[in-house]
Write a protein that holds these residues in place. Structure first.
Motif, PDB file in Angstrom:
ATOM      1  N   SER A 133      31.701  74.053  66.881  1.00 25.37           N
ATOM      2  CA  SER A 133      32.049  73.992  68.296  1.00 25.37           C
ATOM      3  C   SER A 133      32.173  72.539  68.726  1.00 25.37           C
ATOM      4  CB  SER A 133      30.987  74.707  69.138  1.00 25.37           C
ATOM      5  OG  SER A 133      29.719  74.111  68.954  1.00 25.37           O
ATOM      6  N   VAL A 134      33.088  72.285  69.662  1.00 27.04           N
ATOM      7  CA  VAL A 134      33.344  70.924  70.129  1.00 27.04           C
ATOM      8  C   VAL A 134      32.594  70.683  71.433  1.00 27.04           C
ATOM      9  CG1 VAL A 134      35.090  69.304  70.946  1.00 27.04           C
ATOM     10  CG2 VAL A 134      35.598  70.809  69.015  1.00 27.04           C
ATOM     11  N   ARG A 135      31.813  69.591  71.467  1.00 20.75           N
ATOM     12  CA  ARG A 135      31.170  69.146  72.701  1.00 20.75           C
ATOM     13  C   ARG A 135      32.040  68.048  73.299  1.00 20.75           C
ATOM     14  NH1 ARG A 135      25.673  67.021  72.874  1.00 20.75           N
ATOM     15  NH2 ARG A 135      25.706  67.826  75.001  1.00 20.75           N
ATOM     16  N   SER A 136      32.705  68.362  74.405  1.00 25.34           N
ATOM     17  CA  SER A 136      33.643  67.398  74.975  1.00 25.34           C
ATOM     18  C   SER A 136      32.940  66.142  75.465  1.00 25.34           C
ATOM     19  CB  SER A 136      34.420  68.042  76.133  1.00 25.34           C
ATOM     20  OG  SER A 136      33.525  68.495  77.145  1.00 25.34           O
ATOM     21  N   ILE A 137      31.694  66.255  75.900  1.00 29.78           N
ATOM     22  CA  ILE A 137      30.982  65.093  76.432  1.00 29.78           C
ATOM     23  C   ILE A 137      30.722  64.052  75.350  1.00 29.78           C
ATOM     24  CG2 ILE A 137      28.618  65.944  76.094  1.00 29.78           C
ATOM     25  CD1 ILE A 137      27.997  64.869  78.914  1.00 29.78           C
ATOM     26  N   THR A 138      30.572  64.503  74.097  1.00 27.27           N
ATOM     27  CA  THR A 138      30.349  63.573  72.988  1.00 27.27           C
ATOM     28  C   THR A 138      31.581  63.412  72.111  1.00 27.27           C
ATOM     29  OG1 THR A 138      29.509  65.362  71.576  1.00 27.27           O
ATOM     30  CG2 THR A 138      27.895  64.126  72.873  1.00 27.27           C
ATOM     31  N   GLN A 139      32.620  64.236  72.334  1.00 28.11           N
ATOM     32  CA  GLN A 139      33.832  64.234  71.513  1.00 28.11           C
ATOM     33  C   GLN A 139      33.470  64.365  70.034  1.00 28.11           C
ATOM     34  OE1 GLN A 139      36.782  61.273  72.679  1.00 28.11           O
ATOM     35  NE2 GLN A 139      35.967  61.236  74.752  1.00 28.11           N
ATOM     36  N   ALA A 140      32.708  65.415  69.765  1.00 30.23           N
ATOM     37  CA  ALA A 140      32.219  65.665  68.409  1.00 30.23           C
ATOM     38  C   ALA A 140      32.033  67.159  68.219  1.00 30.23           C
ATOM     39  CB  ALA A 140      30.899  64.938  68.177  1.00 30.23           C
ATOM     40  N   THR A 141      31.927  67.555  66.959  1.00 38.76           N
ATOM     41  CA  THR A 141      31.639  68.952  66.653  1.00 38.76           C
ATOM     42  C   THR A 141      30.145  69.128  66.428  1.00 38.76           C
ATOM     43  OG1 THR A 141      31.964  68.624  64.272  1.00 38.76           O
ATOM     44  CG2 THR A 141      33.898  69.264  65.571  1.00 38.76           C
ATOM     45  N   THR A 142      29.685  70.336  66.658  1.00 39.69           N
ATOM     46  CA  THR A 142      28.296  70.696  66.376  1.00 39.69           C
ATOM     47  C   THR A 142      28.302  71.985  65.565  1.00 39.69           C
ATOM     48  OG1 THR A 142      27.455  69.673  68.390  1.00 39.69           O
ATOM     49  CG2 THR A 142      26.067  71.326  67.357  1.00 39.69           C
ATOM     50  N   GLY A 143      27.649  71.953  64.424  1.00 40.17           N
ATOM     51  CA  GLY A 143      27.617  73.133  63.561  1.00 40.17           C
ATOM     52  C   GLY A 143      27.025  72.781  62.219  1.00 40.17           C
ATOM     53  N   PRO A 144      27.207  73.652  61.242  1.00 36.81           N
ATOM     54  CA  PRO A 144      26.650  73.378  59.913  1.00 36.81           C
ATOM     55  C   PRO A 144      27.375  72.245  59.206  1.00 36.81           C
ATOM     56  CG  PRO A 144      28.011  75.363  59.881  1.00 36.81           C
ATOM     57  CD  PRO A 144      27.884  74.960  61.316  1.00 36.81           C
TER      58      PRO A 144
END
Length: 274
Positions: free
Chosen positions: A158-169
Motif C-alpha cells: 500500500s502507498v502512503r502518500s504522506i511519505t511517498q513510499a510503500t508499506t508492506g512485506p
C-alpha cells in the motif's frame, strides 16, 4: 503576557514588520497554521497573510506549505508531508548522507527505506557503481543516478502518500504469479523518526516500523540514520533496540546518555569529525 496577548492581533494590522515577527513566533509556538486561521487572527486579508508567509519562507524563518506554514525551528513532526520535511534540517541531512554513502562499497546490495535522509543518501551514491538497490521509497528511482546501480527494485504494498513510499512485506516476486524470492542484502540504511537510550529506534506508523525491522533482519549490516532533532524522543512504534544497528549516523555528537547507550550496545557512532 506578550504584546499580542495584551493588545490583540489588531495591533499588527498596519505594521507589516511587527505582524510578521509576531506571526513567526505564533506559528513556531503552534507548529503549523493555516492561512485562513492566520488571516482571522491578524484581521488582514488572506492575500496579505500569503505575502507574509512567502517573505518569512524566503527568509528561512518558516516553511511555506499548501494552505499555510509550518515552523522550521522545531524538530520535524513525523506526520508532516514529505515535501515539507525535505526542506527541514537540509544541511544536517546532507552531512549524514555523505557519511552513510561512505559505508557502501561498489557492487554491494543495499536496502533503503522511506524518508528524506535516506533519499539524500541515495543522491550521494552518484559516484558509486554496480549497486543492487531495493527500496520502498518511491522517490529514489527518479533521484538516484542511473550510473550508480545495476538493478533497482521497489517493494510493492500500500502507498502512503504522506511519505511517498510503500508499506508492506519485504518481498519480491521472481515473475508474475511466481514465488516470493528470499532476500538478503549487505547493508540496510534505515532512517528513523526517533532514537532514545531507553526505547531504541522508533517511528510513528506501525506498518512502517514492521517494514523497517524486516529490512534490518534481511541485512548483514545495518546503518541507522537520523539527524539531531530525533535525539531523546520516542514515537508510537518501536523499530528495534539500539544494538540492532551496526552504525548510527548523525550530524552531531548525541547527548551523553544516548551516546553511552549506543556505545554500550556496540554501535559505531558516525558524525562529522567523529
Amino acid at each position: 503576557m506578550s504584546p499580542t496577548e495584551a493588545n490583540g492581533p489588531r495591533k499588527f494590522r498596519h505594521l507589516p514588520a511587527g505582524r510578521r515577527s509576531d506571526l513567526a513566533e505564533y506559528v513556531t509556538a503552534n507548529g503549523q497554521m493555516t492561512v485562513a486561521d492566520l488571516a482571522e487572527r491578524y484581521g488582514v486579508s488572506i492575500d496579505t497573510i500569503r505575502r507574509d508567509l512567502d517573505r518569512l519562507d524566503s527568509d528561512g524563518v518558516l516553511v511555506r506549505t499548501h494552505g499555510g506554514a509550518v515552523s522550521g525551528a522545531t524538530g520535524p513532526r513525523p506526520d508532516r508531508d514529505l515535501d515539507v520535511r525535505l526542506r527541514l534540517q537540509t544541511a544536517e541531512k546532507e552531512q549524514i548522507a555523505e557519511l552513510a554513502a561512505g559505508l557502501v562499497p561498489d557492487g554491494s546490495v543495499i536496502m533503503l527505506n522511506a524518508g528524506t535522509t535516506t533519499l539524500a543518501t541515495a543522491r550521494h551514491l552518484r559516484n558509486h557503481r554496480d549497486l543492487t538497490i531495493a527500496t520502498n521509497n518511491l522517490r529514489i528511482p527518479a533521484e538516484i543516478s542511473a550510473k550508480a546501480f545495476r538493478d533497482l527494485y521497489v517493494f510493492g504494498g500500500s502507498v502512503r502518500s504522506i511519505t511517498q513510499a510503500t508499506t508492506g512485506p519485504v518481498v519480491l516476486r521472481a515473475s508474475a504469479g511466481g514465488h516470493d524470492v528470499d532476500l538478503q542484502c549487505d547493508l540496510a540504511i534505515i532512517g528513523v523518526g526517533a532514537v532514545s537510550a531507553t526505547s531504541g529506534y522508533s517511528t510513528s506508523n506501525l506498518g512502517d516500523a514492521s517494514m523497517m525491522a524486516e529490512m534490518m533482519n534481511r541485512s548483514q549490516q545495518v546503518a541507522v540514520v537520523a539527524d539531531s532533532s530525533k535525539f531523546d524522543r520516542r514515537l508510537f512504534a518501536q523499530v528495534a533496540e539500539l544494538g540492532r544497528a551496526d552504525y548510527f549516523v548523525t550530524n552531531e555528537r548525541p547527548p551523553a546518555e544516548l551516546e553511552a547507550a549506543l556505545r554500550a550496545a556496540e554501535v559505531e557512532l558516525l558524525y562529522p569529525e567523529s
